[in-house]
Design an enzyme around this catalytic site. Structure first.
Site, PDB file in Angstrom:
ATOM      1  N   SER A 145      70.451  45.134  88.341  1.00  0.00           N
ATOM      2  CA  SER A 145      69.854  44.367  87.693  1.00  0.00           C
ATOM      3  C   SER A 145      69.934  44.208  86.327  1.00  0.00           C
ATOM      4  O   SER A 145      69.507  45.194  86.077  1.00  0.00           O
ATOM      5  CB  SER A 145      67.536  43.574  88.208  1.00  0.00           C
ATOM      6  OG  SER A 145      67.127  43.003  87.179  1.00  0.00           O
ATOM      7  N   TYR A 158      58.848  45.958  88.756  1.00  0.00           N
ATOM      8  CA  TYR A 158      60.134  45.921  89.189  1.00  0.00           C
ATOM      9  C   TYR A 158      61.060  46.337  88.461  1.00  0.00           C
ATOM     10  O   TYR A 158      61.857  46.753  88.970  1.00  0.00           O
ATOM     11  CB  TYR A 158      60.053  44.294  88.861  1.00  0.00           C
ATOM     12  CG  TYR A 158      61.089  43.472  89.128  1.00  0.00           C
ATOM     13  CD1 TYR A 158      62.219  43.493  90.269  1.00  0.00           C
ATOM     14  CD2 TYR A 158      62.980  43.726  88.141  1.00  0.00           C
ATOM     15  CE1 TYR A 158      63.148  43.200  90.812  1.00  0.00           C
ATOM     16  CE2 TYR A 158      63.910  43.193  88.651  1.00  0.00           C
ATOM     17  CZ  TYR A 158      64.274  42.623  89.740  1.00  0.00           C
ATOM     18  OH  TYR A 158      65.579  42.343  90.406  1.00  0.00           O
TER      19      TYR A 158
END
Length: 273
Positions: A145, A158
């Protein structure tokens, strides 16, 4: 009619029921692959099994379970005869919950859920697929990501998990060479069905349900794009195509609207030329 980039290849994709994973499944089939899927949603599994053409087979299971990964590998090989490529897409999001606002009595459960799915899920997938990938000298494509490289793409849970997947990429590409290549795609903000943490009561929330999400995403990247899942699928196809990437391992394709040219712009900020 020319052959697709993945004609004759057999692929297993985790988290292939929705979002980016589903887009990758569909694009891989278009490129000639036969695809196995591991997904936790019974509805998604049934839907994938019902697709015409017989090129997709889904196994229900949880990426936190090594046994479920082994079943998915076995099902894929039994149905299609081998395994050339493993793609790990399954993941969850923390919806930007900051450390300050993270409730003390939920930290342990939230941390375990996030890292078990986002990090251990990929590790277990590779572990389960290794025997078959070794036979075909296949390859792995992980999903990182923009949050695995830059702050602001999520909260600390995250972001920490995606930096950890980046570590897996580095170690596994070194450890599994020369027979198995390991690369990754790092998508930026995407209008997708990425869910939150059950431990934080956001397990039923989907990223695509956020108000004004496309505009919020556009404000964070130089190209001012709000990606759809299909916008990232090409990167997975390229890395999975052994014939085109024979000398490529440890590589990350940043499909993020150009974040590395300027970094993340704070939400609500203006992009300047």
């Amino acid at each position: 009619m020319s052959e697709g980039w993945l004609t004759g290849k057999v692929v297993l994709i985790t988290g292939g029921g929705t979002g980016i994973g589903r887009a990758v499944v569909e694009r891989f089939v278009e490129e000639g692959a036969r695809v196995g899927v591991l997904d936790r949603s019974d509805e998604a599994v049934a839907e994938l099994r019902a697709l015409p053409g017989g090129n997709v087979w889904a196994t229900g299971g949880d990426v936190r379970s090594l046994d479920d990964h082994k079943r998915a590998v076995a099902d894929t090989v039994e149905r299609f005869g081998k395994l050339d490529v493993l793609v790990t897409v399954a993941g969850i999001f923390d919806y930007f919950v900051s450390l300050e606002s993270l409730a003390e009595d939920r930290i342990d459960a939230a941390f375990s859920e996030m890292f078990d799915i986002n990090v251990k899920g990929s590790l277990l997938a590779v572990k389960a697929a290794l025997p078959e990938l070794s036979k075909t000298q296949g390859n792995v494509v992980l999903t990182i990501s923009n949050a695995g490289f830059l702050p602001g793409g999520g909260g600390p849970l995250y972001t920490g998990s995606k930096f950890a997947v980046r570590g897996l990429l580095s170690q596994l590409s070194f450890e599994l060479a020369p027979n198995i290549r390991v690369n990754a795609v790092a998508p930026g903000g995407t209008v997708t069905q990425l869910r939150g943490l059950e431990a934080m009561d956001s397990g039923d929330i989907r990223l695509a349900d956020m108000a004004d999400l496309p505009e919020l995403i556009r404000q964070t990247n130089p190209l001012q794009v709000a990606s759809q899942p299909t916008d990232h699928a090409w990167a997975y196809v390229y890395l999975a195509s052994k014939e085109r990437t024979t000398s490529v391992t440890g590589c990350v394709i940043h499909s993020d609207g150009g974040l590395h040219s300027r970094g993340l712009v704070p939400l609500g900020g203006e992009l300047t030329s």
